[in-house]
Design an enzyme around this catalytic site. Structure first.
Site, PDB file in Angstrom:
ATOM      1  N   LYS A  13       6.889 -13.385 -15.888  1.00 28.31           N
ATOM      2  CA  LYS A  13       6.308 -14.828 -15.887  1.00 28.31           C
ATOM      3  C   LYS A  13       7.838 -15.313 -16.870  1.00 28.31           C
ATOM      4  CE  LYS A  13       3.185 -13.748 -19.602  1.00 28.31           C
ATOM      5  NZ  LYS A  13       3.070 -12.342 -19.412  1.00 28.31           N
ATOM      6  N   ARG A  88      -3.222 -20.291 -22.831  1.00 27.04           N
ATOM      7  CA  ARG A  88      -4.124 -18.325 -22.720  1.00 27.04           C
ATOM      8  C   ARG A  88      -5.424 -18.124 -23.282  1.00 27.04           C
ATOM      9  NH1 ARG A  88       1.905 -15.710 -24.553  1.00 27.04           N
ATOM     10  NH2 ARG A  88       1.300 -13.038 -24.303  1.00 27.04           N
ATOM     11  N   ARG A 127      11.419  -1.514 -21.422  1.00 30.00           N
ATOM     12  CA  ARG A 127      12.823  -2.672 -21.221  1.00 30.00           C
ATOM     13  C   ARG A 127      13.119  -3.226 -22.661  1.00 30.00           C
ATOM     14  NH1 ARG A 127       9.093  -7.946 -21.407  1.00 30.00           N
ATOM     15  NH2 ARG A 127       7.668  -7.610 -22.817  1.00 30.00           N
ATOM     16  N   ARG A 161      11.789  -5.001 -27.873  1.00 32.32           N
ATOM     17  CA  ARG A 161      10.609  -5.726 -29.021  1.00 32.32           C
ATOM     18  C   ARG A 161       9.583  -4.620 -29.825  1.00 32.32           C
ATOM     19  NH1 ARG A 161       7.683 -10.521 -24.959  1.00 32.32           N
ATOM     20  NH2 ARG A 161       6.059  -9.653 -26.068  1.00 32.32           N
ATOM     21  N   ARG A 172      -3.008  -5.853 -25.535  1.00 32.49           N
ATOM     22  CA  ARG A 172      -2.315  -6.950 -25.035  1.00 32.49           C
ATOM     23  C   ARG A 172      -3.083  -7.042 -23.970  1.00 32.49           C
ATOM     24  NH1 ARG A 172       4.087  -6.341 -25.911  1.00 32.49           N
ATOM     25  NH2 ARG A 172       4.312  -7.775 -24.098  1.00 32.49           N
TER      26      ARG A 172
HETATM   27  P1  AP5 Z   1       9.088  -9.743 -17.670  1.00 31.59           P
HETATM   28  O1  AP5 Z   1       9.337 -10.976 -16.877  1.00 31.59           O
HETATM   29  O2  AP5 Z   1       9.505  -9.709 -19.349  1.00 31.59           O
HETATM   30  O3  AP5 Z   1       7.447  -9.966 -17.979  1.00 31.59           O
HETATM   31  P2  AP5 Z   1       7.011 -11.246 -18.441  1.00 31.59           P
HETATM   32  O4  AP5 Z   1       4.887 -11.636 -17.672  1.00 31.59           O
HETATM   33  O5  AP5 Z   1       7.458 -12.166 -19.568  1.00 31.59           O
HETATM   34  O6  AP5 Z   1       5.722 -10.211 -20.756  1.00 31.59           O
HETATM   35  P3  AP5 Z   1       5.744 -10.106 -21.929  1.00 31.59           P
HETATM   36  O7  AP5 Z   1       4.945  -8.903 -22.329  1.00 31.59           O
HETATM   37  O8  AP5 Z   1       6.765 -11.219 -21.864  1.00 31.59           O
HETATM   38  O9  AP5 Z   1       4.474 -11.200 -21.528  1.00 31.59           O
HETATM   39  P4  AP5 Z   1       3.599 -11.137 -23.049  1.00 31.59           P
HETATM   40  O10 AP5 Z   1       3.120 -12.717 -22.400  1.00 31.59           O
HETATM   41  O11 AP5 Z   1       3.378 -10.282 -23.671  1.00 31.59           O
HETATM   42  O12 AP5 Z   1       4.291 -12.050 -24.563  1.00 31.59           O
HETATM   43  P5  AP5 Z   1       4.858 -13.380 -24.674  1.00 31.59           P
HETATM   44  O13 AP5 Z   1       6.417 -12.730 -25.621  1.00 31.59           O
HETATM   45  O14 AP5 Z   1       4.719 -14.280 -24.136  1.00 31.59           O
HETATM   46  O15 AP5 Z   1       9.017  -8.969 -17.072  1.00 31.59           O
HETATM   47  C1  AP5 Z   1       8.492  -7.275 -17.980  1.00 31.59           C
HETATM   48  C2  AP5 Z   1       9.648  -6.350 -17.348  1.00 31.59           C
HETATM   49  O16 AP5 Z   1       9.252  -6.024 -16.288  1.00 31.59           O
HETATM   50  C3  AP5 Z   1      11.402  -6.582 -17.167  1.00 31.59           C
HETATM   51  O17 AP5 Z   1      12.032  -5.198 -17.768  1.00 31.59           O
HETATM   52  C4  AP5 Z   1      11.051  -7.101 -15.803  1.00 31.59           C
HETATM   53  O18 AP5 Z   1      12.770  -6.877 -15.492  1.00 31.59           O
HETATM   54  C5  AP5 Z   1      10.264  -6.585 -15.580  1.00 31.59           C
HETATM   55  N1  AP5 Z   1       9.847  -7.135 -14.174  1.00 31.59           N
HETATM   56  C6  AP5 Z   1       9.713  -8.315 -13.796  1.00 31.59           C
HETATM   57  N2  AP5 Z   1       9.430  -8.873 -12.234  1.00 31.59           N
HETATM   58  C7  AP5 Z   1       9.404  -7.327 -12.142  1.00 31.59           C
HETATM   59  C8  AP5 Z   1       9.072  -6.836 -10.295  1.00 31.59           C
HETATM   60  N3  AP5 Z   1       8.429  -8.065  -9.398  1.00 31.59           N
HETATM   61  N4  AP5 Z   1       9.150  -5.593 -10.102  1.00 31.59           N
HETATM   62  C9  AP5 Z   1      10.333  -4.681 -11.213  1.00 31.59           C
HETATM   63  N5  AP5 Z   1      10.402  -5.139 -12.530  1.00 31.59           N
HETATM   64  C10 AP5 Z   1      10.272  -6.429 -12.699  1.00 31.59           C
HETATM   65  O19 AP5 Z   1       4.239 -13.487 -25.919  1.00 31.59           O
HETATM   66  C11 AP5 Z   1       4.298 -11.993 -26.765  1.00 31.59           C
HETATM   67  C12 AP5 Z   1       2.961 -11.902 -27.978  1.00 31.59           C
HETATM   68  O20 AP5 Z   1       2.789 -13.496 -29.136  1.00 31.59           O
HETATM   69  C13 AP5 Z   1       1.406 -12.070 -27.699  1.00 31.59           C
HETATM   70  O21 AP5 Z   1       1.223 -10.984 -28.000  1.00 31.59           O
HETATM   71  C14 AP5 Z   1       1.230 -12.398 -29.019  1.00 31.59           C
HETATM   72  O22 AP5 Z   1       1.250 -12.341 -30.308  1.00 31.59           O
HETATM   73  C15 AP5 Z   1       2.200 -13.968 -29.014  1.00 31.59           C
HETATM   74  N6  AP5 Z   1       1.431 -15.426 -28.169  1.00 31.59           N
HETATM   75  C16 AP5 Z   1       2.671 -15.633 -27.380  1.00 31.59           C
HETATM   76  N7  AP5 Z   1       2.275 -17.224 -26.656  1.00 31.59           N
HETATM   77  C17 AP5 Z   1       0.777 -17.191 -27.331  1.00 31.59           C
HETATM   78  C18 AP5 Z   1       0.077 -17.708 -27.008  1.00 31.59           C
HETATM   79  N8  AP5 Z   1       0.191 -19.076 -26.108  1.00 31.59           N
HETATM   80  N9  AP5 Z   1      -1.214 -17.638 -27.928  1.00 31.59           N
HETATM   81  C19 AP5 Z   1      -1.532 -17.252 -29.093  1.00 31.59           C
HETATM   82  N10 AP5 Z   1      -0.816 -16.159 -28.588  1.00 31.59           N
HETATM   83  C20 AP5 Z   1       0.946 -15.757 -28.414  1.00 31.59           C
END
Ligand code: AP5
Length: 216
Positions: A13, A88, A127, A161, A172
């Site tokens: 994402k 979410r 990562r 992270r 997660r």
């Molecule tokens: P990346 O693009 O970073 O993936 P992502 O989907 O953004 O993953 P996140 O881990 O950031 O998502 P998340 O939903 O767990 O975390 P968030 O910060 O929202 O890609 C990952 C890796 O893969 C990278 O190394 C990239 O280079 C590689 N990659 C990408 N695409 C690829 C491809 N096609 N092929 C190969 N490699 C690839 O949330 C964190 C925490 O915050 C949550 O756990 C929660 O506690 C809180 N939180 C955030 N939002 C909310 C909400 N709305 N409600 C409640 N709590 C929330």
């Protein structure tokens, strides 16, 4: 244009949102990034969210919806929004409808990044990012060209992270399955969900998303 990028942790994402920002001048609204900034700044929201995030659980609906509302208010009505990591839960999906209505916006697309969860643990636990400019790297797939030096800004300071451990990633993912995946039908009923293969190469995923956006 207003779009949601939906998919489990590591689905890509953030990667795709960054590319869309570059190509279309849209604005990425990542609740994860907003919460991490709040944790770093030790704001009241950050102090509340820190432990919850480290466990891999979801922060309260009220907190994240208030963050999104405030960002939309600040960003001006003509800039497109990419919602990354929000909504979410069903309550957040409901709040987003209200917030968008209040700001005179409508949802155009919900893009689901379809992925193989087993591959995601490896993507996430490997990562790391440049602590200075935020450029992303991976232990196996994308090392800096000169070991230990950021390709983009030359910094030698990198970070991981705290919630990118295998145990937390599993939590997660369980949260995603239990609370986030069930909101898809809300958008399917409206006919605005497009599924994209998130296991393809990054550039191919971008091309598939671009096709969806061009079909509007
Ligand atoms: P990346 O693009 O970073 O993936 P992502 O989907 O953004 O993953 P996140 O881990 O950031 O998502 P998340 O939903 O767990 O975390 P968030 O910060 O929202 O890609 C990952 C890796 O893969 C990278 O190394 C990239 O280079 C590689 N990659 C990408 N695409 C690829 C491809 N096609 N092929 C190969 N490699 C690839 O949330 C964190 C925490 O915050 C949550 O756990 C929660 O506690 C809180 N939180 C955030 N939002 C909310 C909400 N709305 N409600 C409640 N709590 C929330």
């Amino acid at each position: 244009m207003n779009i949601i990028l939906l998919g489990p942790p590591g689905a890509g994402k953030g990667t795709q949102a960054n590319l869309l920002v570059e190509h279309h001048g849209m604005r990425q609204l990542s609740t994860g990034d907003m919460l991490r900034a709040a944790v770093k700044a030790e704001t009241p929201v950050g102090l509340q969210a820190k432990a919850v995030m480290e466990r891999g659980e979801l922060v309260s609906d009220e907190i994240v919806s208030a963050l999104i509302d405030a960002e939309l208010l600040a960003m001006g009505e003509h800039v497109g929004a990419i919602f990354d990591g929000y909504p979410r839960t069903a309550a957040q999906a409901h709040s987003l409808d209200e917030i968008l209505g209040k700001h005179g916006r409508e949802l155009d697309h919900v893009i689901e990044l379809a992925v193989d969860e087993d591959a995601l643990v490896d993507r996430i636990t490997g990562r790391f990012t440049c602590a200075k400019c935020g450029e992303g790297y991976h232990d196996r797939y994308k090392q800096p060209e000169v070991a230990g030096v950021c390709d983009k800004c030359g910094s030698t300071d990198f970070k991981r992270r705290p919630d990118d451990t295998e145990e937390t990633v599993r939590t997660r993912m369980a949260e995603y399955r239990a609370k986030t995946a069930p909101i898809l039908p809300i958008y399917e009923e409206r006919g605005i969900v497009q599924r994209v293969d998130g296991m393809a190469a990054i550039g191919d995923v971008t091309s598939a998303i671009e096709k969806v956006l061009a079909s509007a």
